[in-house]
Design an enzyme around this catalytic site. Structure first.
Site, PDB file in Angstrom:
ATOM      1  N   TYR A   1     146.172 -13.914  31.047  1.00 15.79           N
ATOM      2  CA  TYR A   1     146.096 -13.837  32.513  1.00 15.79           C
ATOM      3  C   TYR A   1     144.731 -14.364  32.907  1.00 15.79           C
ATOM      4  O   TYR A   1     143.711 -13.798  32.494  1.00 15.79           O
ATOM      5  CB  TYR A   1     146.217 -12.390  32.995  1.00 15.79           C
ATOM      6  CG  TYR A   1     147.594 -11.796  32.883  1.00 15.79           C
ATOM      7  CD1 TYR A   1     148.582 -12.102  33.816  1.00 15.79           C
ATOM      8  CD2 TYR A   1     147.894 -10.898  31.872  1.00 15.79           C
ATOM      9  CE1 TYR A   1     149.841 -11.531  33.718  1.00 15.79           C
ATOM     10  CE2 TYR A   1     149.150 -10.324  31.770  1.00 15.79           C
ATOM     11  CZ  TYR A   1     150.124 -10.658  32.699  1.00 15.79           C
ATOM     12  OH  TYR A   1     151.363 -10.078  32.598  1.00 15.79           O
TER      13      TYR A   1
ATOM     14  N   ASP B   1     156.437  -7.638  29.037  1.00 19.47           N
ATOM     15  CA  ASP B   1     155.792  -6.555  29.731  1.00 19.47           C
ATOM     16  C   ASP B   1     155.323  -5.563  28.712  1.00 19.47           C
ATOM     17  O   ASP B   1     155.957  -5.373  27.688  1.00 19.47           O
ATOM     18  CB  ASP B   1     156.777  -5.874  30.689  1.00 19.47           C
ATOM     19  CG  ASP B   1     156.352  -6.065  32.135  1.00 19.47           C
ATOM     20  OD1 ASP B   1     155.207  -5.714  32.467  1.00 19.47           O
ATOM     21  OD2 ASP B   1     157.158  -6.581  32.915  1.00 19.47           O
TER      22      ASP B   1
ATOM     23  N   ARG C   1     151.210 -10.854  21.825  1.00 21.21           N
ATOM     24  CA  ARG C   1     152.637 -10.537  21.839  1.00 21.21           C
ATOM     25  C   ARG C   1     153.277 -10.747  20.479  1.00 21.21           C
ATOM     26  O   ARG C   1     152.600 -11.069  19.502  1.00 21.21           O
ATOM     27  CB  ARG C   1     153.340 -11.423  22.886  1.00 21.21           C
ATOM     28  CG  ARG C   1     152.953 -11.090  24.312  1.00 21.21           C
ATOM     29  CD  ARG C   1     153.665 -12.019  25.275  1.00 21.21           C
ATOM     30  NE  ARG C   1     155.088 -12.109  24.942  1.00 21.21           N
ATOM     31  CZ  ARG C   1     155.944 -12.965  25.494  1.00 21.21           C
ATOM     32  NH1 ARG C   1     155.504 -13.816  26.403  1.00 21.21           N
ATOM     33  NH2 ARG C   1     157.208 -12.983  25.146  1.00 21.21           N
TER      34      ARG C   1
ATOM     35  N   PRO D   1     151.038  -7.796  37.752  1.00 22.55           N
ATOM     36  CA  PRO D   1     151.592  -7.489  36.420  1.00 22.55           C
ATOM     37  C   PRO D   1     150.563  -7.094  35.374  1.00 22.55           C
ATOM     38  O   PRO D   1     150.927  -6.598  34.319  1.00 22.55           O
ATOM     39  CB  PRO D   1     152.262  -8.805  36.023  1.00 22.55           C
ATOM     40  CG  PRO D   1     151.506  -9.858  36.752  1.00 22.55           C
ATOM     41  CD  PRO D   1     150.995  -9.245  38.015  1.00 22.55           C
TER      42      PRO D   1
END
Lengths: 672, 672
Positions: free
Chosen positions: B288, B50, B280, B366
């Site tokens: 996504y 996240d 990340r 998200p």
């Protein structure tokens, strides 16, 4: 007693203080396994606090624990100078920054030595299986001189004796030759929680109590302190002497109306002596106090009568110096007294197989906060060299640079300490006619100049196999194994702000791939790797882009240093990391504008995004202005950095062959 | 089965995800002991990553682990917007900063949820004896309504069942209702080393397997996720619905020639859908991806046929969007697919004894990287309030502000998510006449505006007992228990840059005693303490010095908040910390120019040097310009900060009585 077991090890380290731990840690980061033994059964929790100079924090950061020291320590920002006014009453006459602004991204801090040793131990645990073997004492040392030049040999033979717990436990009330400790002051410590692993280790060692073993080592480090056993074995002597100044040290939580008690202060009273105030963590303050009364007591002999020195005597001396301000305490953490001794070893090594470092080869007064720093920097200098040789990357000839580089530092340190001690210990001059007194202007001047020296950032290693100084600074011919190769010299004019011999300075730069700002030094972790930093200037200009492409081609060629000196089968950046730092607007280029040598490809992980940087504005952390700050020529240049971040070479962008020539001087060709 | 044991606890927390762990940790920092149970037997190691928004990092920092998140995470600096050109080929059309420069000392980062949970667990271990009890499930919940207003009562009764290991172990191949996991992707994790303690804990819990117990709690938190058991027990419903958009998520190490793969990217293709790129840690990238083909497949029903979705389908969709750039992978870490659902709870509490937080009361997509942030911020808002009431410092009336403050945030979040999802999922307009397409200008505009919202720094709590908004913003009369006291209102004009209701912004300030620069927020750790920050302006001006002296006198008086609301015998700063931030040159004053209330004296430790700050130039870190940046009036002012760093009040320096009036509205008088 059973027949001693025999074993081999690449490096054996005697002494697990800061110098020994730095050696073990820096070797582990290079992938070299050492054994490290210490005769004491536990870490000593004494009052030793030391300033950590900014270069030391840079080194810690390169080993991965700079932030821990930075976060836990007390930061020293300002030095306040207090002197008598014309009525003889002390007042603040000056404020100067403790660390000269701009020389480092860190500033001087103060932290308990026990915490620093803890950071090393944690790092060793994280990156290796090396553990300090406590309660282990060497009992004999032999060096087989016939084998010293054989790189694969183990010419150092050491007998180790595993002590019983009783033998290995230091007496709690006498922690040093000079010091006497407060009974309950030493074991109050924030270390308790961390020491579980050590206790287990200790229990394990006790199983070996009273046994002996023989270790055959390629290299041995004696980091066993001022009374170094290793030094005696190899017949090295310390030269120098003690001075007449006698100092008391109190670590207290002061109760005082003195307004600068949380600043580093140098206070010269009119006639009651001098005091240095060093604020520490947890509200502690260390006071270094000149004991004039005791000095008189000791006039008959060379050494003071230490039985007459106690905390009350020291406190009363402090109170006379601080007057009219009041100072007292309820909490005394530690105290000691010492005479200043300044000595340096005659040599630092035997046959470049046994080395000495830290207090084992130089001692001096603690007030400049230098001791632990210089000791750790000794072994930080040595570790990567030993690692390169042990791993077969470099020739043994580089090992001679250890003494050449570090003995000069020790001598400089002692000269600095002599001058500073004289100025600090002397009585302030009443006026310009007072020839016996110390001029406070001269003191301030020396303090400021001393700060640059003390920061550790000005260390400048001489021309050698591994430092290609510019010719005009007196480059000499050196023997050259690879035969017929030219001797490489730097052109400092291409980047005057990146001085050959000194450590690479740092500003913020941006990763080209993700725009993240980094201090350039953060991209130079201590892993034993050399760095070749290509500074191609503005590559949106065709001429610069063309030169960059040629550099890429040269570095990728069969005869380049990358191919000749990197062991086959190892990662491409195993020995040399090739970085680019360009000066084009970040937005105008991508990593695909750079030759592949700057962005190695992996079948499973894709491109390497970590090696190309831009000198450009960041969104949140300003503009480092690398090219402007360091005066990098618009024509670009190539910089070679040693594994310890010192600059080896600065040369033209259009002579990539010089890099291979440089490394040919001491690196060993690798064959499949 | 034996008769269940019964016990009491101040706070029981159901669910050990980020929201529950934040509650336990923030309570522990306030000195309140909670129990925290989770039905799962182990932490789940799934691919959940996240974004951590900058306000979340500020909160982490106030709890002591901001630096760990900052160091380990991948930093998002820039957002690249890619859209079709007039030939329908994607190209980078814009770059915007990911975090708006200047809003925080942190920027958005991305880190695996498992690491974040680890930071909470480590912090709990360091500062309390609270440990997560895993494999424990609630089976019944009763609230005795007759006791809810009795501050000392335990009206919440919960049955807990200790599961067997088998019951408590989640199936590895189905980690969420929506997701299917890569078999070996989930347990590859950097957490292994840290989990020893947990394994021991687990073994201990297994001794209790299949037993039941009854817990009587003062307060209960349901942080048990989207399928919240607690929510069902107290009859709260989620309102909202799913949208038609179907998204796939791939966590891969990409092999690609796309130049912005290490940037956060929003890519709208001409006709193949949209993709969001989130780089990340460890070279991973999260994609996504809008699954247009699957969307068609599902046209008959409301839900997609998930059996037709797999990593290959998602990758191929990605490849169509990325074209003409190539993208593939060898390493797939995790994948899932979901339809966006946006729902919010009808209410957040039952009788202010049982509270809901996080996914238990709001769910949304998200992509905005909001979920975990808002969930943790829910309980960060709640924890200090519950702690104040449990400790007897504050009246229960402040607990109503939890729903008032956080429900609005959840609703704003869902409105934001709806708008953003529509713009992101839609097809880009071909030209201005293309009414069905999405304007890329509108998208960029929404993205930029959304960034402020998403940062969490713009959260602005409404007027209440604990937020004294200025009158012109619609302050209302509220009931006042202390009787006859005036209702305090802020004068925002005294410091327009310190907006009442929002979190205190931060710049660098200097400690007066040691000149060390701190970000002001660093001096506001989350300990449950209120802060009263006195901004006296330039106290070398006699008028300001006089007002400061009066503030000191008022705060020291018998009737002041300090004396009335601090429990006798506790440290002077136990409930309220009084800080000063002055605007005189640092060199011109000392701490002894400030009243004693700003530098409490201790017989053993001397003066407190940590509470007086100067707005002045630092040696190494610039000048924060606190007064200028926040528009602080030269007449000075007084600021009250809540324990969660939100601004309660800004008022005149010469009305120190307003501070006592403010606290009289909800604090409980303490008697010896």
């Amino acid at each position: 007693m059973a027949i001693p077991s025999e074993s081999k090890v690449d490096v054996l380290i005697i002494g697990a203080g800061p110098a020994g731990l730095m050696m073990a840690t820096a070797l582990a980061k290079c992938g070299v396994h050492a054994r490290i033994v210490d005769k004491r059964g536990t870490k000593v929790f004494n009052g030793q606090a030391d300033g950590l100079q900014c270069r030391t924090l840079e080194i810690f950061d390169s080993l991965g624990f700079g932030h821990r020291a930075w976060d836990e320590s007390n930061h020293l920002l300002e030095i306040c100078l207090w002197n008598p006014n014309d009525k003889g009453v002390i007042r603040r006459s000056d404020r100067i920054p403790d660390t000269i602004p701009g020389i480092s991204r860190f500033q001087e801090v103060v932290l308990h030595q026990g915490r620093i040793e803890r950071f090393f131990l944690d790092t060793l645990e994280d990156c290796s299986d090396v553990r300090v073997e406590r309660g282990v004492m060497p009992s004999s040392l032999e060096v087989d001189e016939s084998l010293v030049e054989d790189a694969d040999a183990y010419p150092v033979k050491v007998h180790l004796r595993h002590l019983t717990e009783e033998e290995a436990t230091p007496k709690q009330t006498a922690t040093s030759a000079n010091g006497t400790s407060v009974q309950d002051g030493l074991f109050r410590s924030n270390l308790a929680k961390d020491d579980t692993e050590e206790l287990i280790q200790k229990a394990r060692l006790n199983e070996k109590a009273n046994t002996e073993e023989i270790v055959h080592a390629k290299y041995l480090l004696g980091a066993d302190g001022a009374h170094s056993w290793t030094r005696k074995q190899i017949g090295v002597h310390l030269q120098g002497d003690s001075t007449d100044y006698i100092w008391g040290v109190l670590d207290i939580v002061p109760i005082t109306d003195f307004p600068d008690i949380r600043m580093r202060c140098a206070i010269h009273s009119a006639s009651c002596g001098s005091i240095m105030v060093i604020p520490r963590e947890n509200k502690l303050v260390r006071l270094y106090i000149q004991l004039t009364t005791t000095e008189k007591l000791s006039e008959e002999g060379g050494r003071a009568d230490r039985s007459k020195i106690n905390p009350q005597v020291i406190l009363e001396a402090a109170q006379r110096i601080f007057a009219p301000y009041k100072i007292g305490y309820r909490k005394l953490d530690w105290w000691t007294a010492y005479q200043i001794g300044q000595r340096v070893g005659t040599c630092f090594s035997k046959s470049e197989r046994v080395f000495l470092a830290g207090d084992a080869v130089h001692t001096h007064s603690p007030k400049a906060g230098q001791g632990m720093n210089v000791s750790m920097q000794d072994t930080f200098n040595l570790a990567w060299k030993v690692a390169s040789v042990v791993k077969g990357h470099a020739d043994r000839s580089i090992l001679k640079t250890y003494e050449a580089e570090r003995k000069k530092i020790a001598q400089d340190l002692i000269a600095f300490d002599r001058k500073f001690s004289r100025l600090f210990s002397g009585r302030p001059a009443k006026d310009v006619m007072d020839a016996e007194g110390i001029s406070m202007e001269e003191f301030k001047d020396a303090f400021q100049k001393g700060n640059l020296f003390a920061s550790g950032t000005a260390v400048d290693y001489e021309d050698s196999l591994i430092v290609a100084k510019p010719k005009d600074e007196g480059a000499v011919d050196s023997s050259d194994e690879s035969g017929g190769k030219r001797r490489v010299v730097s052109d400092q004019s291409l980047a005057p702000g990146i001085p050959v011999g000194q450590r690479m300075p740092s500003v913020k730069v941006l990763n080209q791939s993700d725009a993240r700002p980094w201090h350039f030094q953060e991209r130079l972790p201590s892993t034993g790797r050399w760095r070749v930093v290509v500074l191609p200037g503005d590559i949106t200009q065709p001429a610069q882009a063309a030169k960059l492409a040629e550099v890429g081609q040269a570095f990728d060629g069969e005869s380049s240093f990358l191919h000749r000196f990197t062991p086959p089968g190892r990662p491409k950046d195993d020995v040399f990391e090739v970085l680019a730092m360009h000066h084009a607007p970040r937005h105008s280029v991508t990593i695909f504008d750079f030759p592949q040598v700057f962005r190695n490809f992996s079948d499973t992980d894709g491109w390497d995004y970590s090696k190309i940087f831009a000198d450009d504005q960041s969104y949140h952390e300003g503009h480092g202005k690398f090219y402007e700050t360091f005066g990098v020529s618009p024509r670009g240049c190539i910089v070679i950095l040693r594994p310890d971040q010192h600059v080896s070479y600065v040369g033209p962008l259009d002579d990539p062959g010089a890099v291979t020539d440089f490394f040919s001087g001491f690196m060993k060709a690798q064959v499949a």
